[in-house]
Motif scaffolding. Structure first.
Motif, PDB file in Angstrom:
ATOM      1  N   TYR A 460       0.828  -1.211   0.000  1.00  0.00           N
ATOM      2  CA  TYR A 460       0.000   0.000   0.000  1.00  0.00           C
ATOM      3  C   TYR A 460       0.861   1.259   0.000  1.00  0.00           C
ATOM      4  O   TYR A 460       0.541   2.239  -0.691  1.00  0.00           O
ATOM      5  N   TYR A 462       3.796   1.595  -1.286  1.00  0.00           N
ATOM      6  CA  TYR A 462       4.356   1.717  -2.635  1.00  0.00           C
ATOM      7  C   TYR A 462       3.358   2.363  -3.582  1.00  0.00           C
ATOM      8  O   TYR A 462       3.699   3.294  -4.324  1.00  0.00           O
ATOM      9  N   HIS A 463       2.125   1.886  -3.570  1.00  0.00           N
ATOM     10  CA  HIS A 463       1.134   2.404  -4.514  1.00  0.00           C
ATOM     11  C   HIS A 463       0.656   3.798  -4.138  1.00  0.00           C
ATOM     12  O   HIS A 463       0.316   4.590  -5.013  1.00  0.00           O
ATOM     13  N   GLU A 464       0.628   4.108  -2.861  1.00  0.00           N
ATOM     14  CA  GLU A 464       0.189   5.442  -2.455  1.00  0.00           C
ATOM     15  C   GLU A 464       1.239   6.507  -2.762  1.00  0.00           C
ATOM     16  O   GLU A 464       0.907   7.635  -3.133  1.00  0.00           O
ATOM     17  N   TYR A 466       4.278   6.012  -4.815  1.00  0.00           N
ATOM     18  CA  TYR A 466       5.013   5.926  -6.066  1.00  0.00           C
ATOM     19  C   TYR A 466       4.155   5.640  -7.292  1.00  0.00           C
ATOM     20  O   TYR A 466       4.662   5.700  -8.404  1.00  0.00           O
ATOM     21  N   ALA A 467       2.881   5.332  -7.103  1.00  0.00           N
ATOM     22  CA  ALA A 467       2.054   5.016  -8.274  1.00  0.00           C
ATOM     23  C   ALA A 467       1.853   6.240  -9.151  1.00  0.00           C
ATOM     24  O   ALA A 467       1.814   6.141 -10.379  1.00  0.00           O
ATOM     25  N   GLU A 470       4.454   6.775 -11.817  1.00  0.00           N
ATOM     26  CA  GLU A 470       4.377   5.922 -12.994  1.00  0.00           C
ATOM     27  C   GLU A 470       3.325   6.406 -13.980  1.00  0.00           C
ATOM     28  O   GLU A 470       3.397   6.123 -15.166  1.00  0.00           O
ATOM     29  N   LYS A 471       2.313   7.131 -13.479  1.00  0.00           N
ATOM     30  CA  LYS A 471       1.242   7.598 -14.350  1.00  0.00           C
ATOM     31  C   LYS A 471       1.616   8.860 -15.122  1.00  0.00           C
ATOM     32  O   LYS A 471       0.957   9.219 -16.087  1.00  0.00           O
TER      33      LYS A 471
END
Length: 567
Positions: A460, A462-464, A466-467, A470-471
Motif C-alpha cells: 500500500y 508503494y502504490h500510495e 510511487y504510483a 508511474e502515471k
C-alpha cells in the motif's frame, strides 16, 4: 457564541481526543508486541489483544480509518478455514481445537493489527526500531550464555557420542538453539537488506557491526541448517548482484572455520550419517509421507502429529519419545491439514515472498521551481548540473554527525532495504523449513505473519507514494530549448505563409495582368504550373516600392506648394 455551538465544539474536541487515544493504544500496543515477541511471548500476547481491541474501537470512532483488504487475504482466510475443518478429523478434537485457536488465532490477530495499523513509512520505522531493540537484547543474552557457560550435553539438542566436545549451544530467550538460529537468520536478512540500501558510510558501518554480531551469535548456536542457509543466501546474492558480498562471505567464513574447528565438524556432518539427528529426519519424512498418502484431503488434524506418529513409527520402534512435528514445514502442513490446506498456506507464503522481492523503490524525481533552458536528459549541460548537485549533496551528508546521519534515512532507501530484507527472510524460512519446522514454535510463526503483514503494508505504501510517478507522461527526448525553437520556427513559418497569402490577395488587377503577360511572353511552365513564389514576391515588393516612392514625391510637391502659398 451560542450555547449549542459551544456544545458542538466540545463534542468535536472530545471526538478528536478519542480518535487520538484509540490510535495511540492500538499502535503502541502493537509496538509492545513486536518488542516482547522474542523476549516474553505471554507479554506479547497480552499487548496483541490490547492492540486488537483498540483497533476495533478505532474503526468505530475514527471515520478516516477504514478497513483495508491486504493482497493475500484470500489464501490466508482459506488456510484458516481449512485448518479449522481439519480439527474434526483429529483423534483428539478437544486438543486440536485448543491448539488451533491459540496458534492460528495468534497468527490471524497479528496479521490483522499489523496490516491495519502500519500505514506509513513513519509507522514502519517505529516497528523496525522496536524489533531492533528486542534483537539487541536477545544477542547480548546469547553472548552472556556463551561467555559464562551453559552445559547442554545432557539436553536433547546434541548427540554426545558424535560431538563429545560440543558443550555450549546458546539459545538465549528462545526454547532451543535451532529456533534461535531461525530467528537470527531473519535478523541477518533484514540487517543485510538495510545495509545494501544504506546509502551513507555511517549507516553501513552501523549495520555492518550489527550483521557481524548476528553472525557470531548464529555460530554460537551451532545450528547447521541455519548456518548453511544463511551462507547460501548471502553467497547467492553475491553471485547474482554484487561480487563484493561473495568475497566478504568467503573471508568471514574462512576466519570462523579456522578459529573454531568444531564449527567445521558440525557443518560437515550434515552430509554424513555421523549425527543421529540427520538419520532421524529421514525416518520422520518417510513416516510423514505415509500419513499424507493415507489422509490427503483433510489431513490427520491440526496439531495431531504427535498423536498419530506412533502408528507410523518405522524408525524408533515404539521408543518412548514424543515426536511433535515432522522437521519439515512442507510435509508437516500437508500431513496435519491436508494437501488443499497446505497449498493455501504456501500460496500465501510464497506469494508474499515474491511480492517483497519485486518491490523497487526509486529516488524521487528532481523538481524545478522555474523553467530553465536545461533538461534532465542526455545533454552535456544536464549531466554536469547533476554532477554538481550530487557533489553538493554528498558534502552535506558528510557534514552530518553520525547520529543525525542514521536518523535522516531517506524513505526510498529505507523502504527498499526493508522490502529486500523481508523477501530474503522469507527465503531463509523456506530453506530452513526443509530440515526443521520452526513454525511449530508460536513466537516464530507469529513473526512470520507479522512480516507478511509488513509486506502487505509496503504494497500500500508503494502504490500510495510511487504510483502517481508511474502515471506521469514520460518526457520527450528533446530539451526545452529545442522544443521552444521548434515552436518558434513553426510560428514564423505560419506567419510567412499568411503574409504571402495576403500579399497575393491584395495585388491589384494591373499587377496580376502584367504577371500573366510576362508569363505568356516567357512561356508557361510545363504542366500549367505558375512561376516560383519567390519571383512573385519580388515583383510585388518592387511594385510596392515604386508606389511608395511616388507617394513620397507627391507629398514633397504638396509641401512645397503649401509653403509658396504661405509666402
Amino acid at each position: 457564541m451560542k450555547k449549542d455551538d459551544i456544545l458542538k465544539q466540545r463534542k468535536v474536541i472530545a471526538h478528536d481526543r478519542w480518535k487520538k487515544r484509540t490510535r495511540d493504544f492500538a499502535f503502541f500496543s502493537l509496538l509492545a508486541e513486536v518488542f516482547f515477541l522474542a523476549l516474553s511471548p505471554p507479554a506479547a500476547t497480552v499487548f496483541m489483544l490490547i492492540s486488537a481491541f483498540a483497533t476495533l474501537v478505532r474503526f468505530r470512532v475514527d471515520e478516516t480509518f477504514s478497513f483495508r483488504h491486504l493482497p493475500f487475504d484470500v489464501p490466508a482466510v482459506l488456510f484458516i478455514f481449512l485448518a479449522g475443518i481439519s480439527v474434526f478429523v483429529s483423534p483428539d478434537r478437544g486438543f486440536s481445537f485448543y491448539n488451533y485457536y491459540n496458534l492460528v488465532g495468534a497468527y490471524a490477530v497479528t496479521y490483522f493489527i499489523v496490516g491495519q495499523n502500519v500505514r506509513s513509512t513513519a509507522d514502519l520505522r517505529s516497528v523496525l526500531v522496536a524489533g531492533a531493540l528486542s534483537a539487541m537484547i536477545v544477542v547480548i543474552y546469547g553472548y552472556y550464555q556463551f561467555a559464562f557457560g551453559i552445559d547442554v550435553t545432557a539436553m536433547r539438542w546434541v548427540d554426545g557420542n558424535a560431538f563429545p566436545e560440543l558443550r555450549k549451544r546458546i539459545f538465549s530467550t528462545w526454547e532451543n538453539p535451532n529456533i534461535l538460529a531461525g530467528y537470527l537468520d531473519i535478523c541477518i536478512c533484514l540487517a543485510f537488506g538495510l545495509f545494501v540500501h544504506g546509502g551513507t558510510k555511517a549507516k553501513r558501518v552501523l549495520l555492518g557491526v550489527a550483521l557481524l554480531a548476528f553472525v557470531l551469535c548464529l555460530c554460537m548456536t551451532y545450528a547447521r541448517g541455519a548456518l548453511l542457509v544463511m551462507t547460501g543466501i548471502l553467497a547467492g546474492y553475491g553471485i547474482l548482484r554484487d561480487w563484493r558480498v561473495l568475497v566478504i562471505c568467503l573471508l568471514i567464513g574462512g576466519v570462523l572455520l579456522a578459529v573454531d574447528p568444531l564449527l567445521y565438524e558440525r557443518l560437515a556432518s550434515v552430509f554424513t550419517k555421523v549425527d543421529t539427528s540427520t538419520e532421524m529426519r529421514f525416518a520422520f519424512w518417510e513416516s510423514t509421507l505415509q500419513m499424507i498418502q493415507d489422509h490427503p484431503f483433510l489431513g490427520i488434524g491440526w496439531g495431531a502429529y504427535y498423536m498419530v506418529y506412533p502408528a507410523y513409527d518405522f524408525y524408533m520402534g515404539g521408543a518412548d519419545i514424543r515426536i511433535v512435528h515432522a522437521h519439515n514445514i512442507y510435509l508437516n502442513y500437508m500431513a496435519e491439514i491436508g494437501i488443499p490446506g497446505a497449498a493455501a498456506f504456501f500460496w500465501f507464503f510464497f506469494g508474499t515472498m515474491i511480492m517483497a522481492l519485486r518491490f523497487i523503490f526509486r529516488a524521487p524525481n528532481p523538481t524545478m521551481s522555474e523553467m530553465t533552458p536545461f533538461s534532465y536528459t542526455e545533454t552535456a549541460a544536464d549531466v554536469e548540473l547533476q554532477r554538481v548537485e550530487l557533489t553538493v549533496k554528498q558534502k552535506e551528508e558528510r557534514g552530518l554527525s553520525w547520529s543525525k546521519d542514521i536518523q535522516s534515512w531517506e524513505d526510498y532507501r529505507l523502504l527498499g532495504g526493508v522490502s529486500l530484507g523481508l523477501g530474503l527472510a522469507f527465503v531463509s524460512i523456506a530453506l530452513n523449513g526443509v530440515t526443521d519446522d520452526l513454525l511449530f514454535n508460536i513466537p516464530s510463526s507469529m513473526f512470520l505473519w507479522l512480516m507478511a503483514a509488513l509486506v502487505a503494508s509496503l504494497f500500500y505504501i508503494y502504490h500510495e507514494i510511487y504510483a502517481d510517478r508511474e502515471k506521469t507522461v514520460q518526457p520527450s527526448d528533446d530539451t526545452p530549448m529545442q522544443t521552444e525553437t521548434k515552436q518558434n520556427k513553426s510560428a514564423e513559418e505560419e506567419q510567412e505563409e499568411k503574409q504571402e497569402a495576403n500579399e497575393i490577395q491584395t495585388m491589384d488587377e494591373s499587377t496580376a495582368v502584367e504577371l500573366k503577360a510576362n508569363e505568356k511572353g516567357k512561356g508557361i511552365l510545363a504542366g500549367g504550373e505558375v512561376k516560383d513564389k519567390k519571383e512573385v514576391k519580388s515583383k510585388t515588393e518592387t511594385k510596392e516600392k515604386e508606389k511608395q516612392i511616388s507617394e513620397e514625391m507627391n507629398q514633397r510637391e504638396r509641401t512645397e506648394q503649401h509653403l509658396k502659398g504661405d509666402h
